[in-house]
Design a protein around this motif. Structure first.
Motif, PDB file in Angstrom:
ATOM      1  N   GLN A  15      37.233  39.180  35.366  1.00 45.91           N
ATOM      2  CA  GLN A  15      35.912  38.811  35.201  1.00 45.91           C
ATOM      3  C   GLN A  15      35.977  37.332  35.938  1.00 45.91           C
ATOM      4  OE1 GLN A  15      35.188  39.101  31.264  1.00 45.91           O
ATOM      5  NE2 GLN A  15      34.846  41.276  31.442  1.00 45.91           N
ATOM      6  N   ILE A  16      36.988  36.484  35.708  1.00 47.41           N
ATOM      7  CA  ILE A  16      37.019  35.155  36.196  1.00 47.41           C
ATOM      8  C   ILE A  16      37.053  35.017  37.644  1.00 47.41           C
ATOM      9  CG2 ILE A  16      38.698  33.033  36.377  1.00 47.41           C
ATOM     10  CD1 ILE A  16      39.592  33.492  33.408  1.00 47.41           C
ATOM     11  N   ARG A  17      37.835  35.810  38.104  1.00 46.98           N
ATOM     12  CA  ARG A  17      37.773  36.246  39.821  1.00 46.98           C
ATOM     13  C   ARG A  17      36.330  36.549  40.236  1.00 46.98           C
ATOM     14  NH1 ARG A  17      42.569  38.693  39.597  1.00 46.98           N
ATOM     15  NH2 ARG A  17      41.880  40.708  39.559  1.00 46.98           N
ATOM     16  N   ASP A  18      35.663  37.278  39.869  1.00 45.57           N
ATOM     17  CA  ASP A  18      34.194  37.492  40.107  1.00 45.57           C
ATOM     18  C   ASP A  18      33.451  36.349  39.942  1.00 45.57           C
ATOM     19  OD1 ASP A  18      35.244  40.408  40.364  1.00 45.57           O
ATOM     20  OD2 ASP A  18      34.380  41.149  38.628  1.00 45.57           O
ATOM     21  N   LEU A  19      33.535  35.542  38.794  1.00 42.10           N
ATOM     22  CA  LEU A  19      32.700  34.426  38.726  1.00 42.10           C
ATOM     23  C   LEU A  19      33.120  33.622  39.806  1.00 42.10           C
ATOM     24  CD1 LEU A  19      32.957  33.845  34.883  1.00 42.10           C
ATOM     25  CD2 LEU A  19      31.063  34.469  36.153  1.00 42.10           C
ATOM     26  N   GLY A  20      34.481  33.181  39.939  1.00 45.26           N
ATOM     27  CA  GLY A  20      34.708  32.454  41.253  1.00 45.26           C
ATOM     28  C   GLY A  20      33.899  32.893  42.466  1.00 45.26           C
ATOM     29  N   HIS A  21      34.010  34.118  42.838  1.00 45.80           N
ATOM     30  CA  HIS A  21      33.170  34.649  43.939  1.00 45.80           C
ATOM     31  C   HIS A  21      31.666  34.227  43.724  1.00 45.80           C
ATOM     32  CE1 HIS A  21      32.486  37.252  47.388  1.00 45.80           C
ATOM     33  NE2 HIS A  21      31.591  38.069  46.833  1.00 45.80           N
ATOM     34  N   GLU A  22      31.125  34.711  42.860  1.00 44.62           N
ATOM     35  CA  GLU A  22      29.676  34.361  42.804  1.00 44.62           C
ATOM     36  C   GLU A  22      29.435  32.576  42.693  1.00 44.62           C
ATOM     37  OE1 GLU A  22      28.366  36.301  39.052  1.00 44.62           O
ATOM     38  OE2 GLU A  22      28.916  37.995  39.308  1.00 44.62           O
ATOM     39  N   MET A  23      30.169  31.906  42.259  1.00 42.08           N
ATOM     40  CA  MET A  23      30.095  30.293  42.181  1.00 42.08           C
ATOM     41  C   MET A  23      30.228  30.031  43.803  1.00 42.08           C
ATOM     42  SD  MET A  23      29.586  28.839  39.461  1.00 42.08           S
ATOM     43  CE  MET A  23      30.320  27.072  39.585  1.00 42.08           C
ATOM     44  N   ARG A  24      31.180  30.529  44.553  1.00 35.50           N
ATOM     45  CA  ARG A  24      31.204  30.508  46.203  1.00 35.50           C
ATOM     46  C   ARG A  24      29.849  30.948  46.463  1.00 35.50           C
ATOM     47  NH1 ARG A  24      36.357  31.946  44.977  1.00 35.50           N
ATOM     48  NH2 ARG A  24      36.186  33.977  45.844  1.00 35.50           N
ATOM     49  N   THR A  46      26.956  31.164  45.496  1.00 34.66           N
ATOM     50  CA  THR A  46      26.051  30.328  44.844  1.00 34.66           C
ATOM     51  C   THR A  46      25.881  28.787  45.736  1.00 34.66           C
ATOM     52  OG1 THR A  46      25.971  31.240  42.564  1.00 34.66           O
ATOM     53  CG2 THR A  46      25.082  28.965  43.054  1.00 34.66           C
TER      54      THR A  46
END
Length: 93
Positions: free
Chosen positions: A23-32, A34
């Protein structure tokens, strides 16, 4: 349930930690993604401001030409009359 009993066994804890890591990896990808979208938006905003400035200049130039043409139309008759009067006066004297 006594204090020494574990809420989760090691296998369950490992599964939860693995799930959270994903989930943290997915959030990091979403942040990039964004951040990329924000950079693109900012670039488009700058381009829009440049286009708006150009449109304002074109509108001002068009308005100036229109005002000048209107002034010629309004004062042209008076100017023609003044030149005609001057020519007539020069012929008389």
């Amino acid at each position: 349930m006594s204090e020494k009993e574990q809420w989760y066994d090691n296998k369950e804890l490992h599964a939860q930690i693995t799930s959270l890591s994903g989930q943290i990896r997915d959030l990091g990808h979403e942040m990039r993604e964004t951040r990329t979208m924000i950079k693109q938006y900012n670039g488009l905003r700058e381009k829009i401001e440049v286009v708006e400035d150009k449109v304002e200049k074109i509108e001002a130039l068009t308005e100036g030409k229109k005002t000048f043409a209107e002034a010629i139309r309004l004062w042209g008759g008076w100017l023609f009359a003044l030149v005609t009067l001057a020519v007539l006066l020069i012929d008389k004297f």
